[in-house]
Design a protein around this motif. Sequence first.
Motif, PDB file in Angstrom:
ATOM      1  N   SER A  48      30.961 -40.127 -36.295  1.00  0.00           N
ATOM      2  CA  SER A  48      30.175 -39.734 -35.405  1.00  0.00           C
ATOM      3  C   SER A  48      28.930 -39.370 -36.124  1.00  0.00           C
ATOM      4  CB  SER A  48      30.761 -38.562 -34.500  1.00  0.00           C
ATOM      5  OG  SER A  48      31.191 -37.358 -35.420  1.00  0.00           O
ATOM      6  N   TYR A  49      28.829 -38.870 -37.219  1.00  0.00           N
ATOM      7  CA  TYR A  49      27.594 -38.383 -37.917  1.00  0.00           C
ATOM      8  C   TYR A  49      26.472 -39.582 -38.039  1.00  0.00           C
ATOM      9  CZ  TYR A  49      24.666 -36.572 -41.755  1.00  0.00           C
ATOM     10  OH  TYR A  49      23.634 -36.370 -42.408  1.00  0.00           O
ATOM     11  N   TYR A  50      27.252 -40.627 -38.296  1.00  0.00           N
ATOM     12  CA  TYR A  50      26.447 -41.830 -38.195  1.00  0.00           C
ATOM     13  C   TYR A  50      26.036 -42.433 -36.884  1.00  0.00           C
ATOM     14  CZ  TYR A  50      26.958 -41.428 -43.150  1.00  0.00           C
ATOM     15  OH  TYR A  50      26.822 -40.893 -44.634  1.00  0.00           O
ATOM     16  N   ASP A  51      27.176 -42.538 -36.160  1.00  0.00           N
ATOM     17  CA  ASP A  51      27.052 -42.995 -34.773  1.00  0.00           C
ATOM     18  C   ASP A  51      26.114 -42.498 -34.131  1.00  0.00           C
ATOM     19  OD1 ASP A  51      27.991 -45.009 -32.958  1.00  0.00           O
ATOM     20  OD2 ASP A  51      29.784 -44.003 -32.275  1.00  0.00           O
ATOM     21  N   GLU A  52      25.674 -41.216 -34.081  1.00  0.00           N
ATOM     22  CA  GLU A  52      24.741 -40.417 -33.440  1.00  0.00           C
ATOM     23  C   GLU A  52      23.421 -40.950 -33.938  1.00  0.00           C
ATOM     24  OE1 GLU A  52      23.476 -35.959 -32.315  1.00  0.00           O
ATOM     25  OE2 GLU A  52      24.848 -36.172 -34.000  1.00  0.00           O
ATOM     26  N   ALA A  53      23.359 -41.232 -35.284  1.00  0.00           N
ATOM     27  CA  ALA A  53      22.150 -41.712 -35.508  1.00  0.00           C
ATOM     28  C   ALA A  53      21.757 -42.752 -35.319  1.00  0.00           C
ATOM     29  CB  ALA A  53      22.014 -41.435 -37.075  1.00  0.00           C
ATOM     30  N   VAL A  54      22.821 -43.997 -35.003  1.00  0.00           N
ATOM     31  CA  VAL A  54      22.741 -45.534 -34.682  1.00  0.00           C
ATOM     32  C   VAL A  54      22.109 -45.374 -33.141  1.00  0.00           C
ATOM     33  CG1 VAL A  54      23.758 -47.551 -34.016  1.00  0.00           C
ATOM     34  CG2 VAL A  54      24.164 -46.456 -36.168  1.00  0.00           C
ATOM     35  N   GLU A  55      22.502 -44.297 -32.406  1.00  0.00           N
ATOM     36  CA  GLU A  55      22.059 -44.300 -30.943  1.00  0.00           C
ATOM     37  C   GLU A  55      20.585 -43.797 -31.120  1.00  0.00           C
ATOM     38  OE1 GLU A  55      22.347 -45.050 -27.083  1.00  0.00           O
ATOM     39  OE2 GLU A  55      23.664 -45.583 -28.481  1.00  0.00           O
ATOM     40  N   GLU A  56      20.214 -42.947 -31.939  1.00  0.00           N
ATOM     41  CA  GLU A  56      18.785 -42.588 -32.039  1.00  0.00           C
ATOM     42  C   GLU A  56      17.975 -43.657 -32.429  1.00  0.00           C
ATOM     43  OE1 GLU A  56      15.610 -39.620 -31.694  1.00  0.00           O
ATOM     44  OE2 GLU A  56      17.890 -39.746 -30.833  1.00  0.00           O
ATOM     45  N   PHE A  57      18.499 -44.350 -33.488  1.00  0.00           N
ATOM     46  CA  PHE A  57      17.971 -45.584 -33.850  1.00  0.00           C
ATOM     47  C   PHE A  57      17.476 -46.613 -32.814  1.00  0.00           C
ATOM     48  CE2 PHE A  57      18.532 -49.259 -37.117  1.00  0.00           C
ATOM     49  CZ  PHE A  57      17.139 -49.744 -37.047  1.00  0.00           C
ATOM     50  N   ARG A  58      18.686 -46.642 -31.945  1.00  0.00           N
ATOM     51  CA  ARG A  58      18.619 -47.873 -30.870  1.00  0.00           C
ATOM     52  C   ARG A  58      17.253 -47.312 -29.906  1.00  0.00           C
ATOM     53  NH1 ARG A  58      21.162 -48.624 -25.780  1.00  0.00           N
ATOM     54  NH2 ARG A  58      21.200 -51.006 -25.401  1.00  0.00           N
ATOM     55  N   ASN A  59      17.430 -46.072 -29.658  1.00  0.00           N
ATOM     56  CA  ASN A  59      16.385 -45.504 -28.636  1.00  0.00           C
ATOM     57  C   ASN A  59      14.968 -45.638 -29.219  1.00  0.00           C
ATOM     58  OD1 ASN A  59      18.661 -44.803 -26.825  1.00  0.00           O
ATOM     59  ND2 ASN A  59      18.647 -42.617 -27.672  1.00  0.00           N
ATOM     60  N   ASP A 116       7.929 -45.100 -41.874  1.00  0.00           N
ATOM     61  CA  ASP A 116       7.653 -43.609 -41.864  1.00  0.00           C
ATOM     62  C   ASP A 116       7.717 -43.307 -40.391  1.00  0.00           C
ATOM     63  OD1 ASP A 116       5.280 -45.784 -41.415  1.00  0.00           O
ATOM     64  OD2 ASP A 116       4.077 -43.892 -41.161  1.00  0.00           O
ATOM     65  N   LYS A 117       7.712 -44.219 -39.356  1.00  0.00           N
ATOM     66  CA  LYS A 117       7.641 -43.864 -38.063  1.00  0.00           C
ATOM     67  C   LYS A 117       9.271 -43.581 -37.444  1.00  0.00           C
ATOM     68  CE  LYS A 117       3.486 -44.677 -37.065  1.00  0.00           C
ATOM     69  NZ  LYS A 117       2.992 -45.887 -36.269  1.00  0.00           N
ATOM     70  N   LEU A 118      10.483 -43.935 -38.280  1.00  0.00           N
ATOM     71  CA  LEU A 118      11.584 -43.598 -37.742  1.00  0.00           C
ATOM     72  C   LEU A 118      11.771 -42.178 -37.507  1.00  0.00           C
ATOM     73  CD1 LEU A 118      13.581 -46.055 -40.315  1.00  0.00           C
ATOM     74  CD2 LEU A 118      13.643 -46.296 -37.847  1.00  0.00           C
ATOM     75  N   PRO A 119      12.459 -41.858 -36.637  1.00  0.00           N
ATOM     76  CA  PRO A 119      13.112 -40.572 -36.295  1.00  0.00           C
ATOM     77  C   PRO A 119      13.671 -39.692 -37.364  1.00  0.00           C
ATOM     78  CG  PRO A 119      13.742 -41.896 -34.395  1.00  0.00           C
ATOM     79  CD  PRO A 119      13.253 -42.693 -35.568  1.00  0.00           C
ATOM     80  N   GLY A 120      13.336 -38.375 -37.594  1.00  0.00           N
ATOM     81  CA  GLY A 120      13.923 -37.682 -38.556  1.00  0.00           C
ATOM     82  C   GLY A 120      15.299 -38.072 -38.809  1.00  0.00           C
TER      83      GLY A 120
END
Length: 329
Positions: A238-249, A199-203
């Motif tokens: 890029s749609y998923y790559d952007e989310a992976v970067e947000e996931f990493r942060n 539940d803490k993962l970014p939107g």
Amino acid sequence: MNVREYTEDQEQKNLMPWACKSAASHRLTEETQDDLRTAFQRDRDRIIHSKAFRALKHKTQVYLSPGDHYRTRLTHSMEVSQISRTIGRALRLNEDMIEAAALGHDLGHTPFGHAGERAINKYTGHFTHNEQSIRVVTYYGRQGRGLNLTTEVQDAILCHTGSKLPDTPEGAIVRRCDRICYLCSDLDDGIRVGLVGPDKLPGMVAMRLGTEPTQILDILVHNIVECSAGKNKIILDSYYDEAVEEFRNFMFAYVYECPSLEKEHHKAEHVIMSLLDLYVKEPQLLPEEVRLNFERFGKMTAIVDYVAGLTDLSAVRMFNQYFVPKVSE
């Protein structure tokens, strides 16, 4: 035609034109070829049978001594291998090369994960685990002859992280899978240890990738295969790559640099730096085989090789031996 030659022939027929072919591989020191195994299969076997690979079972991934069911460097390497091979097979690339590089990519990792790596870097001024992995396979094992891996597998190991990109699509798969694998597995372990919850993962991450580690992996693996099919590049939309970067942060903020873990990581850094300082000042405490390498590599490099090769358990045991007073009951 022997077994190896038949396998090499099948690679030529079945793999994509840009895939690495075993018959075209190179070693810095040429060897007589094996009748059964291709060059990349021999690389894989040498890695699996190496002392450095066995040590990974007692080296931290992220969580220091969290219990029996959490990832270590060994299980991480196995997971990277499995995911990378799935993608490689789907894209008709060289699965044996991928397996060797994935299993060997962290051979140079230190005790206590990146905390140990930071400690050695602070002490020496420069240290990275991918470069150390190349030192391990070049100089250690097989009575000091090193593993003599193919240059293609060595490139994939060296370039699984850092600014230099791999020269092969197989290496690019390992690089990509290492990141998505450690993010998902570290999230899974973080949930187990109570640091984070789905539940803490970014939107953005929840919407594009999902909230379960296995779901995230499945989406990313499928997308890499879909985007890379028929191409000589390994691509993530890029749609998923952007989310992976947000996931990493998110993982850095809530897991890798969280206060409770950082406290333990500082302790780990202290252990590593204390051992380095001890052995530099009192080299007679080192095993004879390490001291014999002073002339070959230089005193500091031989000591770094030794300390970097320790497991978490052996590093703590040595620290206790030399720095913790013995008190009788």
